[in-house]
Design an enzyme around this catalytic site. Structure first.
Site, PDB file in Angstrom:
ATOM      1  N   GLU A 141       0.824  -1.209   0.000  1.00  0.00           N
ATOM      2  CA  GLU A 141       0.000   0.000   0.000  1.00  0.00           C
ATOM      3  C   GLU A 141       0.864   1.268   0.000  1.00  0.00           C
ATOM      4  O   GLU A 141       0.535   2.244  -0.664  1.00  0.00           O
ATOM      5  CB  GLU A 141      -0.948   0.009   1.208  1.00  0.00           C
ATOM      6  CG  GLU A 141      -2.053  -1.024   1.127  1.00  0.00           C
ATOM      7  CD  GLU A 141      -2.969  -0.802  -0.078  1.00  0.00           C
ATOM      8  OE1 GLU A 141      -3.034   0.323  -0.592  1.00  0.00           O
ATOM      9  OE2 GLU A 141      -3.613  -1.779  -0.499  1.00  0.00           O
ATOM     10  N   TYR A 178      -6.500   6.385   4.484  1.00  0.00           N
ATOM     11  CA  TYR A 178      -6.627   5.390   3.417  1.00  0.00           C
ATOM     12  C   TYR A 178      -5.819   4.124   3.734  1.00  0.00           C
ATOM     13  O   TYR A 178      -6.341   3.011   3.708  1.00  0.00           O
ATOM     14  CB  TYR A 178      -6.166   5.972   2.061  1.00  0.00           C
ATOM     15  CG  TYR A 178      -5.860   4.854   1.108  1.00  0.00           C
ATOM     16  CD1 TYR A 178      -6.888   4.192   0.450  1.00  0.00           C
ATOM     17  CD2 TYR A 178      -4.551   4.392   0.943  1.00  0.00           C
ATOM     18  CE1 TYR A 178      -6.618   3.104  -0.357  1.00  0.00           C
ATOM     19  CE2 TYR A 178      -4.274   3.305   0.151  1.00  0.00           C
ATOM     20  CZ  TYR A 178      -5.315   2.667  -0.502  1.00  0.00           C
ATOM     21  OH  TYR A 178      -5.050   1.574  -1.279  1.00  0.00           O
ATOM     22  N   ASP A 200      -9.512   5.895  -2.372  1.00  0.00           N
ATOM     23  CA  ASP A 200      -8.331   6.480  -3.006  1.00  0.00           C
ATOM     24  C   ASP A 200      -8.818   7.188  -4.274  1.00  0.00           C
ATOM     25  O   ASP A 200     -10.034   7.313  -4.487  1.00  0.00           O
ATOM     26  CB  ASP A 200      -7.255   5.414  -3.294  1.00  0.00           C
ATOM     27  CG  ASP A 200      -7.683   4.442  -4.385  1.00  0.00           C
ATOM     28  OD1 ASP A 200      -8.871   4.479  -4.796  1.00  0.00           O
ATOM     29  OD2 ASP A 200      -6.837   3.653  -4.843  1.00  0.00           O
TER      30      ASP A 200
END
Ligand code: SF4
Length: 344
Positions: A47, A130, A148
């Protein structure tokens, strides 16, 4: 255009949305290395790498990074220069520094145990709303939605509106499949990345087209971002198995302490540009550049001309070629050296 869809966790349309999206994801999801694992360290690493970097660029760096730092403990114990070197080519090096700081905290204070909820993950360095939701849902199955850029675009088109940031998070939470939150979140991002793309959504192949309010018609007032264009020049000088490189300042806003080729103010066969920040002079070995390549960073497309130089008049050092693979090079420097067949 369809009327605005009304979706919720309990109504039929919400259920239809989730079923269609997850069925599509189960059969069409890209085979990406981080999807083979629920290990929070691997999910977190992917991520962070995927923020502001394309999937194709991340894939090879991800595997390589994990070979060097297979666990959060190994990452925590590494020197920062080694972490930056392994990050080389991905850009936005602040991410690597934050990753390293968070690894030290997890390996030390938390005895190697990642926090299992989004709220607690957010307390780690470099983890925002996020990333916390992505890791919590994918690694630990917490029912929290992610937003996102891809998810935002899908939702704005799907609901035919320019929704505020908070409304988008609410819409994503309302749609979330609470029994498979990690898969659902990845499916939403996958839909935005591969079908509901910024310039030309492939609505005819979209699993939720029947429910979508716009089916690709751009909401009024939304224009595509314009890319800026710039030409930049670099000197490539090598002798006796070494190459001349410069190091970015330790307090530079971008890519601090990374190594790169000396940037020169303009083509060395023209007068230097007095307004340029980089005014190194160079004695070129030819009147034509060695090669030209393209490089894009966020909203700027660069035309990069590389000149074969004898000895750049710049602060820097001659670095032995054997040190290059372990050096924290900028992405563009790595690209140039690969093109010049100096790096493999
Ligand atoms: Fe995006 Fe088109 Fe699917 Fe709507 S139908 S979500 S605009 S790809």
């Amino acid at each position: 255009m369809n009327s605005r869809p009304r979706l919720g966790n309990k109504n039929g349309n919400g259920a239809a949305f989730r079923a269609s999206l997850l069925a599509w994801y189960d059969s069409c999801a890209r085979d990406l290395p981080w999807r083979k694992s629920h290990d929070p360290y691997r999910i977190w690493l992917s991520e962070i790498m995927l923020q502001q970097t394309r999937v194709a660029a991340v894939i090879s760096r991800y595997e390589e990074f994990l070979r060097r730092f297979p666990t959060v403990e190994k990452l925590a114990a590494a020197r920062e220069s080694s972490v930056l070197a392994a990050w080389s080519g991905l850009g936005y090096y602040r991410r690597a520094r934050m990753l390293h700081a968070a690894a030290k905290l997890v390996a030390g204070e938390l005895h190697g145990e990642f926090p299992r909820s989004g709220d607690r993950l957010k307390q780690l360095p470099g983890i925002g709303r996020y990333t916390a939701a992505a890791v919590a849902s994918i690694a630990f199955g917490e029912p929290v939605a992610v937003v996102d850029g891809n998810v935002e675009r899908v939702l704005c088109r799907f609901f035919a509106g320019d929704l505020s940031e908070e409304k988008i998070w609410q819409a994503a939470a309302t749609l979330l499949d609470r029994s498979r939150p990690g898969d659902f979140n990845q499916a939403m991002m996958e839909l935005g990345a591969t079908v509901c793309t910024p310039r030309s959504p492939a609505c005819l192949t979209c699993p939720v087209m029947e429910l979508c309010a716009t089916r690709g018609e751009r909401p009024a007032g939304q224009k595509p971002a314009r890319q800026k264009k710039r030409e930049i020049h670099f000197a490539l000088a090598h002798r006796n198995g070494s190459i001349f490189l410069t190091r970015r300042p330790h307090d530079a806003r971008l890519m601090a302490s990374m190594w790169e080729l000396p940037e020169i103010s303009a083509s060395p066969i023209r007068a230097p540009n007095p307004r340029s920040a980089s005014n190194h002079s160079v004695k070129a070995k030819s009147r034509v550049p060695l090669f030209t390549l393209r490089h894009s960073i966020t909203v700027t497309d660069y035309t990069v001309r590389v000149w074969h130089a004898a000895s750049p008049d710049a602060a820097g050092e001659w670095v032995p070629l054997r040190r290059l693979p372990k050096l924290a090079l900028t992405g563009l420097a790595r690209k140039i050296l690969r093109r010049a067949e100096i790096l493999t």
